[in-house]
Motif scaffolding. Structure first.
Motif, PDB file in Angstrom:
ATOM      1  N   GLY A 155       0.888  -1.130   0.134  1.00  0.00           N
ATOM      2  CA  GLY A 155       0.122   0.264   0.201  1.00  0.00           C
ATOM      3  C   GLY A 155       0.788   0.971   0.083  1.00  0.00           C
ATOM      4  N   LYS A 156       2.233   1.078  -0.059  1.00  0.00           N
ATOM      5  CA  LYS A 156       3.092   2.522  -0.337  1.00  0.00           C
ATOM      6  C   LYS A 156       2.442   2.609  -1.514  1.00  0.00           C
ATOM      7  CE  LYS A 156       5.499   0.885   3.606  1.00  0.00           C
ATOM      8  NZ  LYS A 156       7.404   0.210   3.930  1.00  0.00           N
ATOM      9  N   ASP A 157       1.621   3.551  -2.604  1.00  0.00           N
ATOM     10  CA  ASP A 157       1.883   3.734  -4.297  1.00  0.00           C
ATOM     11  C   ASP A 157       2.752   4.605  -3.935  1.00  0.00           C
ATOM     12  OD1 ASP A 157      -0.414   1.494  -3.878  1.00  0.00           O
ATOM     13  OD2 ASP A 157      -2.112   3.509  -3.588  1.00  0.00           O
ATOM     14  N   ASP A 158       2.906   5.891  -3.884  1.00  0.00           N
ATOM     15  CA  ASP A 158       3.851   6.839  -3.349  1.00  0.00           C
ATOM     16  C   ASP A 158       5.960   6.388  -3.755  1.00  0.00           C
ATOM     17  OD1 ASP A 158       2.085   8.564  -3.671  1.00  0.00           O
ATOM     18  OD2 ASP A 158       2.377   9.527  -1.823  1.00  0.00           O
ATOM     19  N   MET A 164       9.011   2.718  -9.945  1.00  0.00           N
ATOM     20  CA  MET A 164       9.256   2.041 -11.099  1.00  0.00           C
ATOM     21  C   MET A 164       9.577   3.391 -12.614  1.00  0.00           C
ATOM     22  SD  MET A 164       7.641   0.028 -12.882  1.00  0.00           S
ATOM     23  CE  MET A 164       6.781  -1.240 -12.292  1.00  0.00           C
ATOM     24  N   LEU A 165       8.974   4.773 -11.596  1.00  0.00           N
ATOM     25  CA  LEU A 165       9.267   5.531 -12.671  1.00  0.00           C
ATOM     26  C   LEU A 165      10.783   5.465 -12.656  1.00  0.00           C
ATOM     27  CD1 LEU A 165       6.979   8.291 -11.369  1.00  0.00           C
ATOM     28  CD2 LEU A 165       7.102   7.512 -13.667  1.00  0.00           C
ATOM     29  N   ALA A 166      11.543   5.239 -12.222  1.00  0.00           N
ATOM     30  CA  ALA A 166      13.471   5.227 -12.183  1.00  0.00           C
ATOM     31  C   ALA A 166      13.215   3.998 -13.031  1.00  0.00           C
ATOM     32  CB  ALA A 166      13.712   5.102 -10.694  1.00  0.00           C
ATOM     33  N   ALA A 167      12.611   2.957 -12.886  1.00  0.00           N
ATOM     34  CA  ALA A 167      13.550   1.777 -13.682  1.00  0.00           C
ATOM     35  C   ALA A 167      13.083   1.960 -15.407  1.00  0.00           C
ATOM     36  CB  ALA A 167      11.969   0.962 -12.929  1.00  0.00           C
ATOM     37  N   MET A 168      11.683   2.625 -15.595  1.00  0.00           N
ATOM     38  CA  MET A 168      11.529   3.171 -16.519  1.00  0.00           C
ATOM     39  C   MET A 168      12.470   4.248 -17.371  1.00  0.00           C
ATOM     40  SD  MET A 168       7.694   2.876 -16.739  1.00  0.00           S
ATOM     41  CE  MET A 168       7.954   4.096 -17.571  1.00  0.00           C
ATOM     42  N   GLU A 176       6.055  -4.073 -16.926  1.00  0.00           N
ATOM     43  CA  GLU A 176       5.032  -3.997 -15.548  1.00  0.00           C
ATOM     44  C   GLU A 176       4.788  -2.313 -14.606  1.00  0.00           C
ATOM     45  OE1 GLU A 176       8.496  -7.316 -14.933  1.00  0.00           O
ATOM     46  OE2 GLU A 176       8.395  -5.227 -15.808  1.00  0.00           O
ATOM     47  N   ARG A 177       4.529  -2.090 -16.550  1.00  0.00           N
ATOM     48  CA  ARG A 177       4.183  -1.036 -16.080  1.00  0.00           C
ATOM     49  C   ARG A 177       1.962  -0.781 -16.208  1.00  0.00           C
ATOM     50  NH1 ARG A 177       6.308   3.271 -21.064  1.00  0.00           N
ATOM     51  NH2 ARG A 177       4.900   4.372 -19.832  1.00  0.00           N
ATOM     52  N   ALA A 178       2.290  -1.644 -16.230  1.00  0.00           N
ATOM     53  CA  ALA A 178       0.360  -1.861 -16.548  1.00  0.00           C
ATOM     54  C   ALA A 178       0.192  -1.978 -14.710  1.00  0.00           C
ATOM     55  CB  ALA A 178       0.679  -3.244 -17.449  1.00  0.00           C
ATOM     56  N   MET A 179       1.163  -2.667 -13.987  1.00  0.00           N
ATOM     57  CA  MET A 179       0.755  -2.142 -12.891  1.00  0.00           C
ATOM     58  C   MET A 179       0.011  -0.663 -11.935  1.00  0.00           C
ATOM     59  SD  MET A 179       3.338  -4.235 -11.112  1.00  0.00           S
ATOM     60  CE  MET A 179       3.046  -3.816  -9.636  1.00  0.00           C
ATOM     61  N   PHE A 180       0.423   0.592 -13.015  1.00  0.00           N
ATOM     62  CA  PHE A 180       0.149   1.419 -12.892  1.00  0.00           C
ATOM     63  C   PHE A 180      -0.541   2.363 -13.481  1.00  0.00           C
ATOM     64  CE2 PHE A 180       4.011   0.142 -10.714  1.00  0.00           C
ATOM     65  CZ  PHE A 180       4.354   0.540  -9.121  1.00  0.00           C
ATOM     66  N   PRO A 181      -2.127   2.167 -14.049  1.00  0.00           N
ATOM     67  CA  PRO A 181      -3.396   2.485 -14.493  1.00  0.00           C
ATOM     68  C   PRO A 181      -1.631   4.380 -14.913  1.00  0.00           C
ATOM     69  CG  PRO A 181      -3.700   1.631 -13.092  1.00  0.00           C
ATOM     70  CD  PRO A 181      -2.627   1.959 -12.413  1.00  0.00           C
ATOM     71  N   GLU A 182      -1.900   5.222 -14.380  1.00  0.00           N
ATOM     72  CA  GLU A 182      -1.439   6.179 -14.108  1.00  0.00           C
ATOM     73  C   GLU A 182       0.142   6.424 -14.875  1.00  0.00           C
ATOM     74  OE1 GLU A 182       0.338   4.902 -10.225  1.00  0.00           O
ATOM     75  OE2 GLU A 182      -0.920   5.367 -11.622  1.00  0.00           O
ATOM     76  N   LEU A 183       0.497   5.229 -15.449  1.00  0.00           N
ATOM     77  CA  LEU A 183       1.620   5.375 -16.661  1.00  0.00           C
ATOM     78  C   LEU A 183       1.106   4.585 -18.155  1.00  0.00           C
ATOM     79  CD1 LEU A 183       4.257   3.777 -14.218  1.00  0.00           C
ATOM     80  CD2 LEU A 183       3.816   6.355 -15.159  1.00  0.00           C
ATOM     81  N   LEU A 184       0.133   3.912 -18.108  1.00  0.00           N
ATOM     82  CA  LEU A 184      -0.528   3.703 -18.946  1.00  0.00           C
ATOM     83  C   LEU A 184      -0.862   4.876 -20.072  1.00  0.00           C
ATOM     84  CD1 LEU A 184      -1.590  -0.123 -17.999  1.00  0.00           C
ATOM     85  CD2 LEU A 184       0.088   0.761 -19.528  1.00  0.00           C
ATOM     86  N   GLU A 185      -1.511   5.144 -19.249  1.00  0.00           N
ATOM     87  CA  GLU A 185      -2.373   6.717 -19.410  1.00  0.00           C
ATOM     88  C   GLU A 185      -1.397   7.367 -20.335  1.00  0.00           C
ATOM     89  OE1 GLU A 185      -4.666   8.232 -15.936  1.00  0.00           O
ATOM     90  OE2 GLU A 185      -6.292   6.916 -15.465  1.00  0.00           O
ATOM     91  N   ASP A 186      -0.138   7.569 -19.586  1.00  0.00           N
ATOM     92  CA  ASP A 186       0.736   8.914 -20.029  1.00  0.00           C
ATOM     93  C   ASP A 186       0.702   8.159 -21.339  1.00  0.00           C
ATOM     94  OD1 ASP A 186      -0.055  10.241 -17.779  1.00  0.00           O
ATOM     95  OD2 ASP A 186       2.224   9.788 -16.954  1.00  0.00           O
ATOM     96  N   ALA A 187       1.135   7.033 -21.034  1.00  0.00           N
ATOM     97  CA  ALA A 187       1.829   6.454 -22.572  1.00  0.00           C
ATOM     98  C   ALA A 187       0.990   6.414 -23.497  1.00  0.00           C
ATOM     99  CB  ALA A 187       2.502   4.576 -22.822  1.00  0.00           C
ATOM    100  N   ILE A 188      -0.504   6.876 -23.248  1.00  0.00           N
ATOM    101  CA  ILE A 188      -1.876   6.770 -24.023  1.00  0.00           C
ATOM    102  C   ILE A 188      -1.580   7.961 -24.581  1.00  0.00           C
ATOM    103  CG2 ILE A 188      -4.486   6.441 -24.806  1.00  0.00           C
ATOM    104  CD1 ILE A 188      -4.476   4.720 -23.081  1.00  0.00           C
ATOM    105  N   LYS A 189      -1.806   9.065 -24.322  1.00  0.00           N
ATOM    106  CA  LYS A 189      -1.513  11.032 -24.375  1.00  0.00           C
ATOM    107  C   LYS A 189      -0.110  10.835 -25.207  1.00  0.00           C
ATOM    108  CE  LYS A 189      -3.591  11.755 -20.221  1.00  0.00           C
ATOM    109  NZ  LYS A 189      -2.881  12.713 -18.685  1.00  0.00           N
ATOM    110  N   ILE A 190       0.907  10.213 -24.747  1.00  0.00           N
ATOM    111  CA  ILE A 190       2.181  10.358 -26.061  1.00  0.00           C
ATOM    112  C   ILE A 190       2.010  10.157 -27.254  1.00  0.00           C
ATOM    113  CG2 ILE A 190       4.836   9.976 -25.820  1.00  0.00           C
ATOM    114  CD1 ILE A 190       4.512   9.753 -23.053  1.00  0.00           C
TER     115      ILE A 190
END
Length: 190
Positions: A155-158, A164-168, A176-190
């Protein structure tokens, strides 16, 4: 452990004083050539144009990490990988305990042990081993992803998102970015 001690005793007897000096100096898990090759691979990975290219580069990095140039260490790592396939986790942990004691500067020994502790749900020990991995190899995207996964489960989401951002930043096409919907949303916006 006994097998390795017997082997070392025979080598010391055959090689004499030179072997004693060599046994005191820790073996290096990577040569300068391997370090340079890894540096180049990490640069290629960071700028990979697509997932397929990134996967090919990732495979090469894992080969370097899991097949060290030191023959004794390489043989022991092959034993680790074989035992992992059999899911003989107590034996894997015992062997990895020996490896990290004998080769404390070998990041992948720590990472493999962190992975097994993660699989056994021993998060505290896994996180401690990941700290060692990242101190030795800050670009270890596998360790960063592993820690992100544990943080997410706790539950330590931050903290999970930060890792995950450091790994990416190292490997932009991690599945594994799929575990983070906010990262997938960013990928779709790009």
């Amino acid at each position: 452990m006994r097998r390795w001690l017997d082997h070392i005793s025979v080598v010391l007897a055959l090689l004499g004083p030179l072997a004693v000096v060599a046994s005191i100096v820790p073996a290096k898990a990577q040569t300068q050539r391997e370090t340079a090759a890894l540096d180049a691979l990490f640069e290629e990975l960071r700028t990979a144009p697509d997932p397929a290219t990134a996967q090919g580069i990732t495979d090469q990095i894992w080969i370097y990490w899991t097949t060290p140039s030191d023959p004794m260490l390489a043989a022991r790592m092959q034993d680790v990988l074989a035992l992992r396939i059999k899911a003989d986790f107590p034996a894997v942990i015992a062997l990895l305990d020996e490896i990290v004691a004998d080769y404390p500067s070998y990041a992948e020994g720590w990472n493999q042990r962190a992975t097994i502790h993660y699989l056994l749900r021993n998060f505290e020990q896994s996180l401690a081993d990941i700290e060692k991995v990242l101190a030795l190899e800050p670009r270890h995207f596998g360790a960063l992803v592993g820690r992100a996964m544990m943080y997410k489960e706790q539950g330590k989401d931050d903290l999970a998102l930060k890792d995950m951002l450091a790994a990416m930043a190292i490997h932009p096409f991690l599945v594994e970015r799929a575990m983070f919907p906010e990262l997938l949303e960013d990928a779709i916006k790009i």
